[in-house]
Design an enzyme around this catalytic site. Structure first.
Site, PDB file in Angstrom:
ATOM      1  N   ASP A   9       0.845  -1.194   0.000  1.00 41.63           N
ATOM      2  CA  ASP A   9       0.000   0.000   0.000  1.00 41.63           C
ATOM      3  C   ASP A   9       0.876   1.238   0.000  1.00 41.63           C
ATOM      4  O   ASP A   9       2.109   1.153  -0.002  1.00 41.63           O
ATOM      5  CB  ASP A   9      -0.912   0.011   1.234  1.00 41.63           C
ATOM      6  CG  ASP A   9      -2.118  -0.902   1.081  1.00 41.63           C
ATOM      7  OD1 ASP A   9      -3.019  -0.551   0.307  1.00 41.63           O
ATOM      8  OD2 ASP A   9      -2.137  -1.971   1.726  1.00 41.63           O
ATOM      9  N   ASP A  44      -6.379   2.020   5.898  1.00 42.90           N
ATOM     10  CA  ASP A  44      -7.471   1.065   5.635  1.00 42.90           C
ATOM     11  C   ASP A  44      -7.009   0.038   4.596  1.00 42.90           C
ATOM     12  O   ASP A  44      -7.372   0.095   3.427  1.00 42.90           O
ATOM     13  CB  ASP A  44      -8.738   1.785   5.176  1.00 42.90           C
ATOM     14  CG  ASP A  44      -8.488   2.737   4.016  1.00 42.90           C
ATOM     15  OD1 ASP A  44      -7.312   3.034   3.705  1.00 42.90           O
ATOM     16  OD2 ASP A  44      -9.476   3.193   3.402  1.00 42.90           O
ATOM     17  N   ASP A  62      -7.186  -3.203   2.762  1.00 45.69           N
ATOM     18  CA  ASP A  62      -8.264  -4.178   2.581  1.00 45.69           C
ATOM     19  C   ASP A  62      -7.893  -5.370   1.717  1.00 45.69           C
ATOM     20  O   ASP A  62      -8.725  -6.241   1.486  1.00 45.69           O
ATOM     21  CB  ASP A  62      -9.530  -3.506   2.017  1.00 45.69           C
ATOM     22  CG  ASP A  62      -9.243  -2.610   0.826  1.00 45.69           C
ATOM     23  OD1 ASP A  62      -8.168  -2.748   0.223  1.00 45.69           O
ATOM     24  OD2 ASP A  62     -10.106  -1.779   0.509  1.00 45.69           O
ATOM     25  N   ASP A  63      -6.638  -5.474   1.236  1.00 44.89           N
ATOM     26  CA  ASP A  63      -6.271  -6.654   0.460  1.00 44.89           C
ATOM     27  C   ASP A  63      -4.875  -7.128   0.833  1.00 44.89           C
ATOM     28  O   ASP A  63      -3.961  -6.338   1.027  1.00 44.89           O
ATOM     29  CB  ASP A  63      -6.357  -6.371  -1.040  1.00 44.89           C
ATOM     30  CG  ASP A  63      -5.475  -5.206  -1.471  1.00 44.89           C
ATOM     31  OD1 ASP A  63      -4.288  -5.431  -1.764  1.00 44.89           O
ATOM     32  OD2 ASP A  63      -5.980  -4.061  -1.500  1.00 44.89           O
ATOM     33  N   TYR A  86       4.627   0.596  -1.781  1.00 42.21           N
ATOM     34  CA  TYR A  86       4.802   0.552  -3.235  1.00 42.21           C
ATOM     35  C   TYR A  86       6.224   0.891  -3.678  1.00 42.21           C
ATOM     36  O   TYR A  86       6.854   0.134  -4.425  1.00 42.21           O
ATOM     37  CB  TYR A  86       3.828   1.516  -3.916  1.00 42.21           C
ATOM     38  CG  TYR A  86       2.395   1.048  -3.951  1.00 42.21           C
ATOM     39  CD1 TYR A  86       2.044  -0.131  -4.607  1.00 42.21           C
ATOM     40  CD2 TYR A  86       1.387   1.798  -3.357  1.00 42.21           C
ATOM     41  CE1 TYR A  86       0.720  -0.555  -4.655  1.00 42.21           C
ATOM     42  CE2 TYR A  86       0.062   1.381  -3.395  1.00 42.21           C
ATOM     43  CZ  TYR A  86      -0.272   0.206  -4.039  1.00 42.21           C
ATOM     44  OH  TYR A  86      -1.577  -0.221  -4.088  1.00 42.21           O
ATOM     45  N   ARG A 111     -14.135   0.408   1.663  1.00 42.34           N
ATOM     46  CA  ARG A 111     -14.251   1.710   0.996  1.00 42.34           C
ATOM     47  C   ARG A 111     -15.473   1.831   0.085  1.00 42.34           C
ATOM     48  O   ARG A 111     -15.818   2.937  -0.307  1.00 42.34           O
ATOM     49  CB  ARG A 111     -12.998   1.954   0.140  1.00 42.34           C
ATOM     50  CG  ARG A 111     -11.693   1.655   0.848  1.00 42.34           C
ATOM     51  CD  ARG A 111     -10.528   1.707  -0.114  1.00 42.34           C
ATOM     52  NE  ARG A 111      -9.286   1.296   0.543  1.00 42.34           N
ATOM     53  CZ  ARG A 111      -8.088   1.389  -0.011  1.00 42.34           C
ATOM     54  NH1 ARG A 111      -7.984   1.882  -1.225  1.00 42.34           N
ATOM     55  NH2 ARG A 111      -7.011   1.003   0.638  1.00 42.34           N
TER      56      ARG A 111
END
Length: 646
Positions: A204, A210, A212-213, A315, A501
């Protein structure tokens, strides 16, 4: 007497019936006069005295008046007010209260009163408010404009004004939903597989909360890969009848603005209990999908699980490492996965380029802000390999979701995108034919044919052609029924990978869980819900754009004072000039026709063709790059003005 009144009324009606009239929308200018623009393209002059009876955006019926060969109109009847609920700044002068609408084409000063529930002393000159127009001169029994202040948005010196005002303008929530801390895990009748020992990881942004994956990837002995996708599971905490679910349904999406997020779910869920934090066990909805060596999708399986992220990656760190630069290194058990995911990504990208469609890479522009909301810098973030790794993984997982819902449920929340709406297909076909591009109409409306056309057009690398075609193209909408996504080149696409989201992803989670439990499919989502999701996504994007425009003006005010030059790309051409995007920071500026040449009548603008001629020579067209000089930064309208450097 009654007979005389009837005759008088009949006479007035006869006069009315024989008086030429026009219906249209008022367009104001900054010089006191305006124009009435009709639906069939006619334009009538509205003189200054008549403009005092209307506001920019009003739809009116007007009397046409002729003076020789000149025509003007006098507005007579209000059909629809252009101003109803609006954002304004308070004006207090000599004990008199008024508001000035915050609109680039409206400079009316409107008398006002304050809603009884508000404290008048708390509202001062220059403050930002939500107001409502309650009287209009063209309404029966109203003699003048009058407004009411319904809500105080922000004090004039509040550093959060750009965010507060923008959210209020689009009627979006100002803060994340409130909630307690008691969130028990629901007993949903699902057997959750224990994957906590499997080395999942997240990638991320550095400041993302947040998450989420999470992913896990294995190289298969027979070739290709097995990708494990674990997604945060807010529906394990939030039932359909829960207040948090009702609020999430209204909000539809988390709003992402520079320097501020307004979450869809309570922050205790979005940023903590559901977020796939490193080292924390979390309930998840998961999927394994096989990806063949050529990048095509194989078998997939959805299931419920418990997972634990073994590494929180960023990233840029991952991209640097894969590109052989930087000092960061992943831990054991993650390094080989990243290399495998890179290979998987390249295979999937190649497969989609040949069998579906791939978006062109466009950079993101990221604002660095201080605590007071001042812009310190605007950074360019390209889509590097780590970004593409996550993107390809999510597209593959969402394609599997669409397949499952279409086959097992028959409905869900699908992202549907038709490249050309049926009513615009003929115009697009006519345009392509004029460019000596021979295609059949089916190439614009049938997905397999469109994919071929899109690849052929992209091979031309013609920026003007791309920009002109976008005028005919449609937008993505949410649908309860499966439908093609022309932008991705896929027969169906349904997202489930961002339930923290997106409310539509929560809906799809519940449908997937129903399939896993063997339950009968529930009724499909109502049209009201899919329209709500589509509209809220549009509002969120407009809010993001508006805040950025405000911040750009503040950031580039010194550059405008210094008349600094920037490389730019022409993104729109209209009758008044052209709009350009500054390459260095993503800001948009308007170049008005009078700044293109000292003699305005030598500037010929063809807004339909997207071309500009100066002194009978074509000088600019859509998609061109040029250098511009920034001349003005207008905070009152959040707009930048530029002129060509040459």
């Amino acid at each position: 007497m009654l007979q005389n009144n009837a005759l008088l009324s009949q006479l007035k009606q006869q006069i009315r019936d024989t008086t030429p009239r026009a219906e249209g929308v008022i367009k104001a200018t900054d010089r006191g006069f305006g124009f009435l623009e009709t639906d069939d393209g006619e334009s009538y002059f509205v003189p200054p005295p008549a403009m005092k009876q209307v506001i920019h955006g009003d739809r009116v019926e007007a009397i046409i008046k002729e003076d020789g060969d000149k025509k003007s109109v006098e507005p007579e009847r209000l059909i629809e007010a252009g101003l109803v609920r609006f954002i304004a700044r308070v004006q207090k002068r000599d004990g008199r209260l008024a508001v000035v609408p915050d609109h680039p084409s409206i400079n009316n000063v409107l008398k006002a009163r304050i809603k009884r529930s508000l404290d008048e002393d708390s509202i001062a000159d220059g403050d930002w408010v939500v107001a409502r127009l309650v009287r209009h001169p063209l309404k029966p029994d109203d003699r003048a404009f009058f407004s009411q202040i319904d809500e105080l948005i922000a004090k004039q010196d509040d550093p959060a004004v750009p965010w507060r005002v923008t959210l209020a303008r689009h009627a979006l929530e100002q803060a994340s939903p409130q909630a307690g801390n008691d969130w028990p895990l629901a007993d949903e009748g699902l057997e959750r597989e224990d994957l906590t020992e499997r080395a999942f990881f997240t990638i991320d942004g550095e400041k993302t909360r947040d998450m989420d994956d999470a992913l896990h990837v294995e190289t298969r002995a027979e070739g290709g890969w097995r990708l494990w996708v674990a997604i945060a599971d807010p529906t394990a905490y939030v039932g359909e009848q829960h207040a948090a679910d009702r609020e999430a349904r209204v909000r539809a999406f988390t709003v992402y603005l520079p320097g501020q997020n307004v979450t869809m779910l309570p922050e205790v869920l979005a940023d903590d209990l559901c977020s796939l934090k490193e080292g924390e066990n979390r309930p998840s909805l998961a999927c394994t999908l096989d990806i063949n060596a050529d990048g095509s999708l194989g078998d997939y399986r959805f299931f419920a699980a418990h997972v634990r992220s073994h590494a929180r990656l960023v990233y840029d760190d991952v991209s640097d490492w894969l590109e052989g630069q930087g000092e960061w290194t992943p831990g054991a058990g993650i390094d080989e996965q990243l290399k495998a995911l890179e290979a998987l990504t390249e295979a999937r990208s190649a497969w989609r380029a040949e069998h579906a469609l791939v978006f062109k890479d466009r950079p993101d522009y990221v604002f660095d802000l201080d605590d007071a909301g001042n812009v310190l810098d605007v950074r360019i973030e390209g889509r590097r390999i780590a970004n593409r790794m996550i993107e390809e993984s999510m597209i593959a997982a969402n394609a599997c979701c669409a397949d499952l819902l279409a086959a097992k449920v028959g409905h869900g929340i699908f992202n549907v995108h038709r490249a050309f709406e049926p009513e615009k297909a003929d115009a697009a076909l006519e345009f392509l034919t004029a460019q000596q591009i021979e295609v059949e109409r089916e190439a614009l409306t049938e997905l397999p044919r469109y994919r071929e056309l899109k690849r052929a057009l992209e091979s031309r690398d013609d920026a003007w052609l791309d920009a002109r075609l976008r005028r005919f193209q449609g937008f993505t909408s949410m649908s309860a029924q499966p439908g093609p996504h022309f932008g991705l080149g896929l027969a169906a696409y349904a997202t489930w990978t961002s339930p923290i989201r997106k409310y539509g992803d929560m809906v799809n989670h519940r449908l997937i869980k129903g399939v896993l439990k063997g339950e009968q499919a529930p009724a499909e989502a109502s049209e009201a819900l899919t329209e709500q999701l589509t509209e809220r996504r549009k509002l969120n994007r407009m809010a993001e754009r508006d805040v950025k425009d405000w911040l750009y003006v503040r950031y580039l005010t010194p550059a405008a004072k210094e008349q600094r030059s920037f490389d730019a790309e022409i993104i729109n051409i209209n009758r008044g000039g052209m709009r350009v995007r500054l390459t260095a920071n993503g800001a948009t500026a308007f170049v008005p026709a009078p700044l293109m040449h000292s003699e305005r009548d030598k500037v010929a603008i063809d807004d339909k063709e997207g071309r500009i001629r100066i002194a009978d020579e074509e000088r600019y067209k859509l998609g061109d790059t040029l250098q511009v000089v920034l001349t003005e930064a207008r905070e009152e309208t959040r707009s930048l003005v530029a002129r060509p450097a040459d």
